[in-house]
Design an enzyme around this catalytic site. Structure first.
Site, mmCIF file in Angstrom:
data_model
loop_
_atom_site.group_PDB
_atom_site.id
_atom_site.type_symbol
_atom_site.label_atom_id
_atom_site.label_comp_id
_atom_site.label_asym_id
_atom_site.label_seq_id
_atom_site.Cartn_x
_atom_site.Cartn_y
_atom_site.Cartn_z
ATOM 1 N N CYS A 11 5.435 -66.993 27.014
ATOM 2 C CA CYS A 11 4.237 -66.262 26.872
ATOM 3 C C CYS A 11 4.016 -65.348 25.827
ATOM 4 O O CYS A 11 4.842 -65.406 24.580
ATOM 5 C CB CYS A 11 5.064 -64.905 27.906
ATOM 6 S SG CYS A 11 4.285 -63.326 28.645
ATOM 7 N N CYS B 282 -2.921 -67.060 26.252
ATOM 8 C CA CYS B 282 -1.580 -66.604 27.494
ATOM 9 C C CYS B 282 -1.763 -68.061 28.224
ATOM 10 O O CYS B 282 -2.482 -68.757 28.547
ATOM 11 C CB CYS B 282 -3.075 -65.553 28.330
ATOM 12 S SG CYS B 282 -2.042 -64.983 29.772
HETATM 13 N N1 DGL Z 1 0.721 -63.388 27.568
HETATM 14 C C1 DGL Z 1 0.342 -64.280 28.690
HETATM 15 C C2 DGL Z 1 1.148 -65.083 28.895
HETATM 16 O O1 DGL Z 1 1.581 -65.869 27.975
HETATM 17 C C3 DGL Z 1 1.028 -62.671 29.217
HETATM 18 C C4 DGL Z 1 0.934 -63.330 30.792
HETATM 19 C C5 DGL Z 1 1.053 -61.694 32.067
HETATM 20 O O2 DGL Z 1 0.378 -60.729 31.843
HETATM 21 O O3 DGL Z 1 1.810 -61.927 33.025
HETATM 22 O O4 DGL Z 1 1.898 -65.880 30.379
#
Ligand code: DGL
Length: 254
Positions: free
Chosen positions: A181, A74
């Site tokens: 993301c 993440c």
């Molecule tokens: N997959 C997460 C990232 O890479 C999502 C973040 C979120 O939950 O806003 O930032």
């Protein structure tokens, strides 16, 4: 599930896009994937909240499940918590994803670029350092507030509406898109529907190479011909649906 697993976490199922790349290189490992969708989205939370959440996940993966390495799949969690985690847990390696902005610099310098990421990632000190180091003055930063949440819910119409409302202004203006993301690689088609043909930059393949290198260096690689296992954990009430989508993203039934 034996000890000696690779622990991997995200605010939901987006990190499956990272795991998929790791599995290609490391098909003999045991994996525990921790999808914290109860706390999704991370993107709008304060640094303190994110650190607290990530600390608890790491406690679980490291202390209860004895993971040998932890992958932060993440960008937001990486940007806000990896320094804290590395200082607190010195006896385990953390491999943390970050927006593939250096890749643009290395492979496509001087080309117009859109960085899509959460507000949390774009406003983080860690991203600012990366941006200032590799900025080519042809980059647009787009904090996609709420997009990870919409992708998490998987409604294609809503995704397209979001993109039409929020990134259409870059159509014809950018040739590269950084998927900052881990949820965004899931909507490459929709992004191209809105922006036309663009070149994508995603940090996951490089991160997978790094995971392998670290395991080799620490002599922690699993032996060949061992069967892989993947345990999926989700913190929300919808964990069953999440589990189905997670394995669908991985593209095979394990
Ligand atoms: N997959 C997460 C990232 O890479 C999502 C973040 C979120 O939950 O806003 O930032």
């Amino acid at each position: 599930m034996k000890n000696n697993c690779i622990g991997i976490f995200d605010s939901g199922i987006g990190g499956a896009t990272v795991l998929k790349e790791i599995i290609k290189l490391l098909p003999n490992e045991n994996y525990i994937y921790y999808s914290d969708s109860k706390n999704n989205p991370y993107g709008d939370k304060s640094n303190k909240e994110i650190i607290n959440i990530c600390d608890n996940i790491v406690k679980y993966l490291k202390e209860e499940r004895k993971c040998k390495i932890i992958v932060i799949a993440c960008n937001t969690a990486s940007a806000k918590s990896v320094e804290f985690l590395r200082n607190k847990y010195k006896d385990i390696s953390f491999i943390a994803i970050e927006p593939a902005y250096k890749m643009v610099h290395d492979y496509s310098y001087n080309t117009t670029t859109l960085v899509m990421a959460t507000k949390g990632t774009i406003e983080s000190e860690k991203f600012k350092l990366l941006y200032n180091k590799y900025n080519n003055d042809k980059t647009f930063l787009c904090p996609c507030i709420g997009l990870a949440d919409i992708i998490e819910n998987g409604d294609k119409e809503q995704i397209l509406k979001y993109l039409n409302d929020n990134i259409i202004e870059y159509k014809g203006k950018v040739k590269n898109v950084v998927l900052g993301c881990t949820h965004y690689p899931l909507i490459k088609n929709e992004i191209q529907e809105v922006l036309g043909k663009v070149k994508f930059f995603d940090g996951s393949p490089k991160l997978a190479i790094h995971v392998k290198e670290i395991l080799e260096k620490k002599n922690l690689l699993s032996t060949k011909n061992k069967e892989m296992s993947i345990e999926f954990i989700d913190t929300s009430k919808e964990y069953k649906q999440k589990e189905i989508r997670f394995f669908y993203i991985l593209g095979k039934s394990y």
